[in-house]
Motif scaffolding. Structure first.
Motif, PDB file in Angstrom:
ATOM      1  N   LEU A   1     -31.613  60.170  -7.971  1.00 39.71           N
ATOM      2  CA  LEU A   1     -31.398  60.218  -6.525  1.00 39.71           C
ATOM      3  C   LEU A   1     -32.701  59.925  -5.780  1.00 39.71           C
ATOM      4  O   LEU A   1     -32.698  59.227  -4.754  1.00 39.71           O
ATOM      5  N   ARG A   2     -33.818  60.441  -6.280  1.00 38.74           N
ATOM      6  CA  ARG A   2     -35.107  60.144  -5.639  1.00 38.74           C
ATOM      7  C   ARG A   2     -35.386  58.650  -5.676  1.00 38.74           C
ATOM      8  O   ARG A   2     -35.876  58.058  -4.695  1.00 38.74           O
TER       9      ARG A   2
ATOM     10  N   ILE B   1     -33.875  52.955  -0.627  1.00 37.59           N
ATOM     11  CA  ILE B   1     -33.304  52.858   0.728  1.00 37.59           C
ATOM     12  C   ILE B   1     -34.408  52.714   1.758  1.00 37.59           C
ATOM     13  O   ILE B   1     -34.358  51.842   2.643  1.00 37.59           O
ATOM     14  N   PHE B   2     -35.437  53.555   1.656  1.00 39.43           N
ATOM     15  CA  PHE B   2     -36.528  53.460   2.618  1.00 39.43           C
ATOM     16  C   PHE B   2     -37.337  52.178   2.420  1.00 39.43           C
ATOM     17  O   PHE B   2     -37.840  51.598   3.389  1.00 39.43           O
ATOM     18  N   GLY B   3     -37.460  51.710   1.176  1.00 39.37           N
ATOM     19  CA  GLY B   3     -38.117  50.431   0.946  1.00 39.37           C
ATOM     20  C   GLY B   3     -37.378  49.296   1.619  1.00 39.37           C
ATOM     21  O   GLY B   3     -37.982  48.380   2.201  1.00 39.37           O
TER      22      GLY B   3
ATOM     23  N   GLN C   1     -41.460  58.452  -1.712  1.00 36.43           N
ATOM     24  CA  GLN C   1     -42.300  57.769  -2.703  1.00 36.43           C
ATOM     25  C   GLN C   1     -42.976  58.720  -3.679  1.00 36.43           C
ATOM     26  O   GLN C   1     -43.021  58.468  -4.885  1.00 36.43           O
ATOM     27  N   HIS C   2     -43.524  59.835  -3.189  1.00 36.76           N
ATOM     28  CA  HIS C   2     -44.334  60.711  -4.045  1.00 36.76           C
ATOM     29  C   HIS C   2     -43.641  62.024  -4.407  1.00 36.76           C
ATOM     30  O   HIS C   2     -44.280  62.930  -4.942  1.00 36.76           O
ATOM     31  N   LEU C   3     -42.353  62.127  -4.158  1.00 33.57           N
ATOM     32  CA  LEU C   3     -41.667  63.397  -4.385  1.00 33.57           C
ATOM     33  C   LEU C   3     -41.565  63.771  -5.856  1.00 33.57           C
ATOM     34  O   LEU C   3     -41.419  64.937  -6.196  1.00 33.57           O
ATOM     35  N   GLY C   4     -41.648  62.775  -6.734  1.00 36.41           N
ATOM     36  CA  GLY C   4     -41.543  63.060  -8.163  1.00 36.41           C
ATOM     37  C   GLY C   4     -42.576  64.045  -8.645  1.00 36.41           C
ATOM     38  O   GLY C   4     -42.358  64.774  -9.621  1.00 36.41           O
ATOM     39  N   ARG C   5     -43.722  64.103  -7.954  1.00 36.32           N
ATOM     40  CA  ARG C   5     -44.789  65.022  -8.362  1.00 36.32           C
ATOM     41  C   ARG C   5     -44.399  66.489  -8.142  1.00 36.32           C
ATOM     42  O   ARG C   5     -45.015  67.388  -8.732  1.00 36.32           O
TER      43      ARG C   5
END
Length: 400
Positions: free
Chosen positions: A157-158, A164-166, A180-184
């Motif tokens: 989902l991330r 989508i934002f890209g 973009q950086h939420l995976g961290r």
């Protein structure tokens, strides 16, 4: 009114600000220095916003021209944001991205993507202005999914949110990708567990023998044996039709698996160039002849007939039929239909360790794409003679 010099000189400040032109048109400048043209207007009594595009990609003169087009649409009774597919809310942006992307996906994957957005994302932030969404809000959406024990779903989902934002950035509708950086800050996903597979040749033979002794319908047993001998995925075998077999009485019998039943991107599935060629060993041909006789034919059945029909002869054997056969044969948890691909690869790589070309031959036989994309584009040699020899050797090994 603005001038080209004033637009060019507009510098970032600690807070976002607007520089008005005329007729509701203004330049919006973010703290990061991104500049975009926007038009404020009223539609059916409500104030609305139209994002025209980013500066300098869209000049002052072009922005004024698009403003005038929007005014014409308003006078004609049309909403400019709908007419030009310009998007305001996150839901509008997400659905525009989906419509743009889905032609490259299979129907099943497209359904999965849309369902995940409608279930987990749109109820929470769908009505928000896309450009105002903060990373922390998206992280909460993803953590709600993680808290249901769906860490892998949250990870996918991330990736979709970032896409989508890209898409929105490319269209000049938003300035940043807050995903973009939420995976961290997300839960680390465990490595996927491989599907159970026998990689010992004697055990593979024992499984085939146990299947022969198990009381199930003949087409299921024959499909299982053919799956083992060809090491393809399950769906191509279930959907196999007699017209796909070539030169069955010749020296080099072949199964041409249509691209539509291969694990490919949607665009490739519609292109016959991506059909997968499977050389058939003598053992595989023998299975096909048994299947023909089981269907009541001494020769080949009609081209459009299924090779391994279910109880309803117009439908293939059930998706779980072969897996159930292995469970009944005493191999539950030890081997699954897809496991034959691992058996084929592991046993042959060990048996042919002295042949430097063996690994490439085995990967090609499994329809694995070359890691070298340049080679994949230019080296289209099928090397069928080598693959015929490979499948013949595999048939002999399984027979013992």
């Amino acid at each position: 009114m603005l001038t080209n010099g004033a637009v060019k000189a507009a510098a970032a400040q600690t807070r976002a600000y607007k520089m008005s032109d005329a007729g509701g048109l203004y330049l919006f400048v973010t703290p990061a220095g991104c500049k975009s043209w926007r038009l404020k207007y009223r539609w059916q009594g409500k104030e609305k916003l139209l994002v025209i595009g980013r500066y300098p990609e869209v000049s002052l003169g072009e922005a004024r021209g698009r403003r005038d087009e929007a005014k014409e649409q308003l006078r004609a009774g049309a909403d400019p944001s709908t007419s030009r597919d310009i998007l305001e809310t996150f839901e509008q942006l997400a659905r525009a991205w989906f419509a743009h992307s889905k032609n490259g996906w299979s129907p099943a994957h497209a359904n999965d993507v849309l369902a995940s957005l409608e279930r987990d994302v749109l109820p929470a932030i769908g009505a928000r202005a896309a450009g105002s969404i903060e990373p922390r809000e998206l992280l909460q959406v993803l953590r709600d999914v993680e808290n249901r024990g769906r860490a892998e779903t949250a990870k996918r989902l991330r990736q979709r949110l970032s896409a989508i934002f890209g898409f929105g950035i490319a269209e000049g509708l938003v300035q940043i990708d807050p995903a973009q950086h939420l995976g961290r800050a997300m839960i680390s996903v465990r490595l996927p567990r491989p599907q159970p597979a026998l990689t010992n040749l004697d055990q593979c033979r024992q499984l085939l023998a146990a299947c022969d002794r198990t009381s199930v319908r003949a087409p299921t047993k024959l499909a299982s044996k053919f799956l083992a001998l060809t090491a393809v995925r399950l769906d191509p075998v279930r959907g196999m039709r007699w017209g796909e077999i070539e030169d069955i009485d010749g020296d080099a019998p072949l199964w041409r698996v249509p691209a539509e039943r291969m694990k490919l991107k949607k665009l490739k599935k519609a292109d016959d160039r991506f059909a997968h060629l499977v050389p058939l060993s003598a053992a595989a041909v023998a299975v096909l002849r048994d299947a023909a006789r089981e269907s009541g034919y001494e020769g080949l059945p009609p081209a459009d007939a299924l090779v391994f029909p279910g109880r309803d002869r117009g439908r293939p054997i059930g998706e779980g039929a072969i897996g159930d056969l292995y469970d009944r044969a005493g191999f539950a948890g030890r081997h699954v239909p897809h496991g034959w691909r691992s058996s084929f690869s592991t046993i042959l790589n060990e048996a042919m360790a002295g042949d430097p070309a063996a690994r490439a031959d085995i990967d090609r036989a499994l329809a694995h794409s070359p890691k070298d994309k340049v080679e994949a584009a230019y080296n289209r040699a099928q090397l069928l003679d080598r693959r015929h020899a490979l499948f013949h050797r595999w048939g002999v090994l399984l027979a013992g």
